[in-house]
Design a protein around this motif. Structure first.
Motif, PDB file in Angstrom:
ATOM      1  N   ILE A 177       9.534 -65.288  36.199  1.00  7.30           N
ATOM      2  CA  ILE A 177       9.552 -65.335  37.665  1.00  7.30           C
ATOM      3  C   ILE A 177       8.960 -66.649  38.169  1.00  7.30           C
ATOM      4  CG2 ILE A 177       8.633 -64.250  39.752  1.00  7.30           C
ATOM      5  CD1 ILE A 177       8.660 -61.574  38.150  1.00  7.30           C
ATOM      6  N   GLU A 178       7.875 -67.091  37.534  1.00  8.29           N
ATOM      7  CA  GLU A 178       7.175 -68.289  38.007  1.00  8.29           C
ATOM      8  C   GLU A 178       7.813 -69.590  37.538  1.00  8.29           C
ATOM      9  OE1 GLU A 178       2.680 -70.275  37.936  1.00  8.29           O
ATOM     10  OE2 GLU A 178       3.045 -68.265  37.090  1.00  8.29           O
ATOM     11  N   HIS A 179       8.337 -69.613  36.309  1.00  8.38           N
ATOM     12  CA  HIS A 179       8.748 -70.887  35.719  1.00  8.38           C
ATOM     13  C   HIS A 179      10.250 -71.019  35.469  1.00  8.38           C
ATOM     14  CE1 HIS A 179       4.571 -72.024  35.076  1.00  8.38           C
ATOM     15  NE2 HIS A 179       4.354 -70.836  34.550  1.00  8.38           N
ATOM     16  N   GLY A 180      11.004 -69.937  35.550  1.00  8.88           N
ATOM     17  CA  GLY A 180      12.411 -70.045  35.208  1.00  8.88           C
ATOM     18  C   GLY A 180      13.389 -69.570  36.254  1.00  8.88           C
ATOM     19  N   GLU A 181      13.062 -68.504  36.959  1.00 11.65           N
ATOM     20  CA  GLU A 181      14.040 -67.833  37.811  1.00 11.65           C
ATOM     21  C   GLU A 181      14.629 -68.729  38.889  1.00 11.65           C
ATOM     22  OE1 GLU A 181      14.396 -63.407  39.574  1.00 11.65           O
ATOM     23  OE2 GLU A 181      12.578 -64.473  40.176  1.00 11.65           O
ATOM     24  N   ILE A 182      13.781 -69.410  39.634  1.00 14.03           N
ATOM     25  CA  ILE A 182      14.257 -70.208  40.763  1.00 14.03           C
ATOM     26  C   ILE A 182      15.050 -71.417  40.281  1.00 14.03           C
ATOM     27  CG2 ILE A 182      13.560 -71.628  42.726  1.00 14.03           C
ATOM     28  CD1 ILE A 182      11.199 -69.739  43.130  1.00 14.03           C
ATOM     29  N   GLU A 183      14.485 -72.167  39.334  1.00 16.48           N
ATOM     30  CA  GLU A 183      15.140 -73.401  38.901  1.00 16.48           C
ATOM     31  C   GLU A 183      16.474 -73.125  38.208  1.00 16.48           C
ATOM     32  OE1 GLU A 183      12.058 -72.553  38.370  1.00 16.48           O
ATOM     33  OE2 GLU A 183      10.831 -74.037  39.414  1.00 16.48           O
ATOM     34  N   ILE A 184      16.485 -72.165  37.289  1.00 16.08           N
ATOM     35  CA  ILE A 184      17.725 -71.845  36.580  1.00 16.08           C
ATOM     36  C   ILE A 184      18.706 -71.158  37.511  1.00 16.08           C
ATOM     37  CG2 ILE A 184      18.711 -70.478  34.695  1.00 16.08           C
ATOM     38  CD1 ILE A 184      16.057 -70.938  33.179  1.00 16.08           C
ATOM     39  N   GLY A 185      18.200 -70.250  38.317  1.00 12.75           N
ATOM     40  CA  GLY A 185      19.073 -69.537  39.255  1.00 12.75           C
ATOM     41  C   GLY A 185      19.799 -70.464  40.204  1.00 12.75           C
ATOM     42  N   ARG A 186      19.088 -71.423  40.771  1.00 11.61           N
ATOM     43  CA  ARG A 186      19.730 -72.365  41.704  1.00 11.61           C
ATOM     44  C   ARG A 186      20.833 -73.157  41.022  1.00 11.61           C
ATOM     45  NH1 ARG A 186      18.259 -73.231  46.675  1.00 11.61           N
ATOM     46  NH2 ARG A 186      16.218 -72.563  47.474  1.00 11.61           N
ATOM     47  N   GLY A 187      20.581 -73.604  39.800  1.00 10.23           N
ATOM     48  CA  GLY A 187      21.584 -74.386  39.098  1.00 10.23           C
ATOM     49  C   GLY A 187      22.845 -73.596  38.824  1.00 10.23           C
ATOM     50  N   VAL A 188      22.691 -72.339  38.403  1.00 12.72           N
ATOM     51  CA  VAL A 188      23.857 -71.513  38.111  1.00 12.72           C
ATOM     52  C   VAL A 188      24.603 -71.155  39.390  1.00 12.72           C
ATOM     53  CG1 VAL A 188      24.667 -69.372  37.057  1.00 12.72           C
ATOM     54  CG2 VAL A 188      22.746 -70.594  36.037  1.00 12.72           C
ATOM     55  N   LEU A 189      23.878 -70.799  40.441  1.00 12.22           N
ATOM     56  CA  LEU A 189      24.523 -70.475  41.717  1.00 12.22           C
ATOM     57  C   LEU A 189      25.322 -71.661  42.249  1.00 12.22           C
ATOM     58  CD1 LEU A 189      21.631 -68.498  43.466  1.00 12.22           C
ATOM     59  CD2 LEU A 189      23.807 -67.545  42.690  1.00 12.22           C
ATOM     60  N   ALA A 190      24.762 -72.858  42.104  1.00 14.06           N
ATOM     61  CA  ALA A 190      25.478 -74.049  42.570  1.00 14.06           C
ATOM     62  C   ALA A 190      26.750 -74.269  41.759  1.00 14.06           C
ATOM     63  CB  ALA A 190      24.562 -75.274  42.473  1.00 14.06           C
ATOM     64  N   LYS A 191      26.678 -74.082  40.449  1.00 13.15           N
ATOM     65  CA  LYS A 191      27.848 -74.262  39.593  1.00 13.15           C
ATOM     66  C   LYS A 191      28.948 -73.275  39.946  1.00 13.15           C
ATOM     67  CE  LYS A 191      29.944 -76.024  35.926  1.00 13.15           C
ATOM     68  NZ  LYS A 191      30.306 -77.458  35.814  1.00 13.15           N
ATOM     69  N   LEU A 192      28.555 -72.089  40.377  1.00 12.03           N
ATOM     70  CA  LEU A 192      29.532 -71.054  40.736  1.00 12.03           C
ATOM     71  C   LEU A 192      29.993 -71.168  42.187  1.00 12.03           C
ATOM     72  CD1 LEU A 192      28.022 -67.946  38.916  1.00 12.03           C
ATOM     73  CD2 LEU A 192      29.692 -69.601  38.079  1.00 12.03           C
ATOM     74  N   MET A 193      29.570 -72.240  42.868  1.00  2.63           N
ATOM     75  CA  MET A 193      30.006 -72.519  44.242  1.00  2.63           C
ATOM     76  C   MET A 193      29.616 -71.409  45.225  1.00  2.63           C
ATOM     77  SD  MET A 193      33.839 -73.862  43.246  1.00  2.63           S
ATOM     78  CE  MET A 193      34.113 -72.257  42.484  1.00  2.63           C
ATOM     79  N   VAL A 194      28.452 -70.827  45.007  1.00  4.62           N
ATOM     80  CA  VAL A 194      27.967 -69.792  45.905  1.00  4.62           C
ATOM     81  C   VAL A 194      27.612 -70.424  47.247  1.00  4.62           C
ATOM     82  CG1 VAL A 194      26.065 -68.165  46.297  1.00  4.62           C
ATOM     83  CG2 VAL A 194      27.178 -68.294  44.055  1.00  4.62           C
ATOM     84  N   PRO A 195      28.059 -69.845  48.363  1.00  5.19           N
ATOM     85  CA  PRO A 195      27.774 -70.434  49.682  1.00  5.19           C
ATOM     86  C   PRO A 195      26.277 -70.596  49.937  1.00  5.19           C
ATOM     87  CG  PRO A 195      29.455 -68.723  49.855  1.00  5.19           C
ATOM     88  CD  PRO A 195      28.918 -68.664  48.442  1.00  5.19           C
ATOM     89  N   GLU A 196      25.944 -71.606  50.731  1.00  9.03           N
ATOM     90  CA  GLU A 196      24.548 -71.926  50.990  1.00  9.03           C
ATOM     91  C   GLU A 196      23.798 -70.753  51.622  1.00  9.03           C
ATOM     92  OE1 GLU A 196      21.409 -74.405  50.441  1.00  9.03           O
ATOM     93  OE2 GLU A 196      23.484 -74.881  49.934  1.00  9.03           O
ATOM     94  N   SER A 197      24.470 -70.009  52.511  1.00 11.91           N
ATOM     95  CA  SER A 197      23.800 -68.875  53.165  1.00 11.91           C
ATOM     96  C   SER A 197      23.382 -67.821  52.151  1.00 11.91           C
ATOM     97  CB  SER A 197      24.724 -68.243  54.215  1.00 11.91           C
ATOM     98  OG  SER A 197      25.907 -67.734  53.616  1.00 11.91           O
ATOM     99  N   VAL A 198      24.214 -67.612  51.132  1.00 18.41           N
ATOM    100  CA  VAL A 198      23.872 -66.645  50.088  1.00 18.41           C
ATOM    101  C   VAL A 198      22.767 -67.194  49.198  1.00 18.41           C
ATOM    102  CG1 VAL A 198      24.745 -65.390  48.080  1.00 18.41           C
ATOM    103  CG2 VAL A 198      26.157 -65.589  50.132  1.00 18.41           C
ATOM    104  N   MET A 199      22.831 -68.475  48.878  1.00 17.82           N
ATOM    105  CA  MET A 199      21.759 -69.095  48.082  1.00 17.82           C
ATOM    106  C   MET A 199      20.421 -68.979  48.805  1.00 17.82           C
ATOM    107  SD  MET A 199      23.515 -72.482  46.346  1.00 17.82           S
ATOM    108  CE  MET A 199      22.059 -72.802  45.363  1.00 17.82           C
TER     109      MET A 199
END
Length: 278
Positions: A177-199
């Motif tokens: 939660i502290e060291h991986g979730e946000i950084e990895i999650g953002r990268g994957v969401l961006a690669k999948l073209m998730v809209p900014e509002s959902v991100m």
């Protein structure tokens, strides 16, 4: 390489768009991109969905679910299902396929159990988010469904890479939660073209900041995540659950209560959950 170094390595790769997906994910990303095109009309969407037998079956199933079949009239064709659901809901169905494909490369039985429980949690969260959006917060239900489906995609990706980083699943959930979730999650969401509002909504869930009564998409997602009867295995140890405590959440809504709405909507939630589990 220790666990935190592994998180940092995967996060750095994700931020650069260097993601190792299973081969079948590319086809789903192309389909998602086509459905997100503003010029993608029902006829085009129908042809795209019909090209994937599994997705076609899920499309008809969700169109006949309690949440979308208010008239009680069952349909059997993809074309009719697309007309009933609309392109926005189809994007959620493709996202569901995509997320599950990311976890499909996991071979280790222990990690497979993580993937299975994580998808159960995801399906419950997505179904609850759609109903809470429609009945309580009045944000777009299709967007809430989509957000629920993708909110743990970073964790699915981590599990898919675990075989490349021995020991990465050892340790406490708080480290993820502290060291991986946000950084990895953002990268994957961006690669999948998730809209900014959902991100932004998923980021609000990561931060754990919520208003009660819920007001926006982030609040909707976090409340649904709390209420999911199967907790995320990335946030709790096996056997631990916050669901009992979450069920005590209640507040007034007009002349009724949130608890009453959940009870009234139980069939809709279960129907959506069942379709997402197919």
């Amino acid at each position: 390489m220790d666990r935190l170094d592994a998180f940092n390595t995967i996060a750095a790769q994700a931020s650069r768009g260097e993601l190792a997906f299973p081969a079948n994910v590319d086809a789903s990303i192309k389909l998602q991109r086509a459905l997100m095109d503003p010029d993608c009309h029902a006829d085009v969407a129908t042809r795209l969905i019909q090209a994937d037998p599994l997705l076609a079956a899920r499309t008809v199933a969700i169109a006949n679910s309690v949440a979308y079949n208010r008239s009680g009239t069952e349909i059997s064709s993809v074309r009719s299902a697309v007309q009933r659901l609309g392109v926005r809901t189809l994007q959620s169905l493709v996202a569901a396929v995509l997320v599950r494909q990311i976890g499909s490369r996991v071979a280790d039985p222990v990690l497979q159990d993580y993937v299975s429980r994580l998808w159960e949690h995801t399906a419950h969260t997505a179904a609850l988010a759609q109903v809470i959006a429609r009945r309580v917060t009045h944000v777009d239900p299709d967007t809430a469904l989509f957000a629920g489906i993708v909110h743990e995609v970073g964790a699915f990706y981590l599990l898919s890479r675990a075989q490349d980083f021995p020991g990465i699943m050892d340790g406490e959930p708080a480290e993820w939660i502290e060291h991986g979730e946000i950084e990895i999650g953002r990268g994957v969401l961006a690669k999948l073209m998730v809209p900014e509002s959902v991100m932004d909504a998923v980021a609000a869930m990561w931060r754990g900041m919520r208003a009660l009564p819920p007001e926006n998409l982030g609040d909707t997602l976090l409340l649904a995540d709390d209420l999911a009867p199967i907790p995320s295995p990335m946030h709790t140890r096996p056997g631990a659950t916050t669901a009992q405590a979450a069920r005590t959440i209640d507040f007034a809504i007009g002349d009724g209560t949130f608890d009453a709405i959940l009870r009234e909507s139980a069939d809709e939630v279960e129907s959506l959950y069942a379709v997402l589990m197919l």
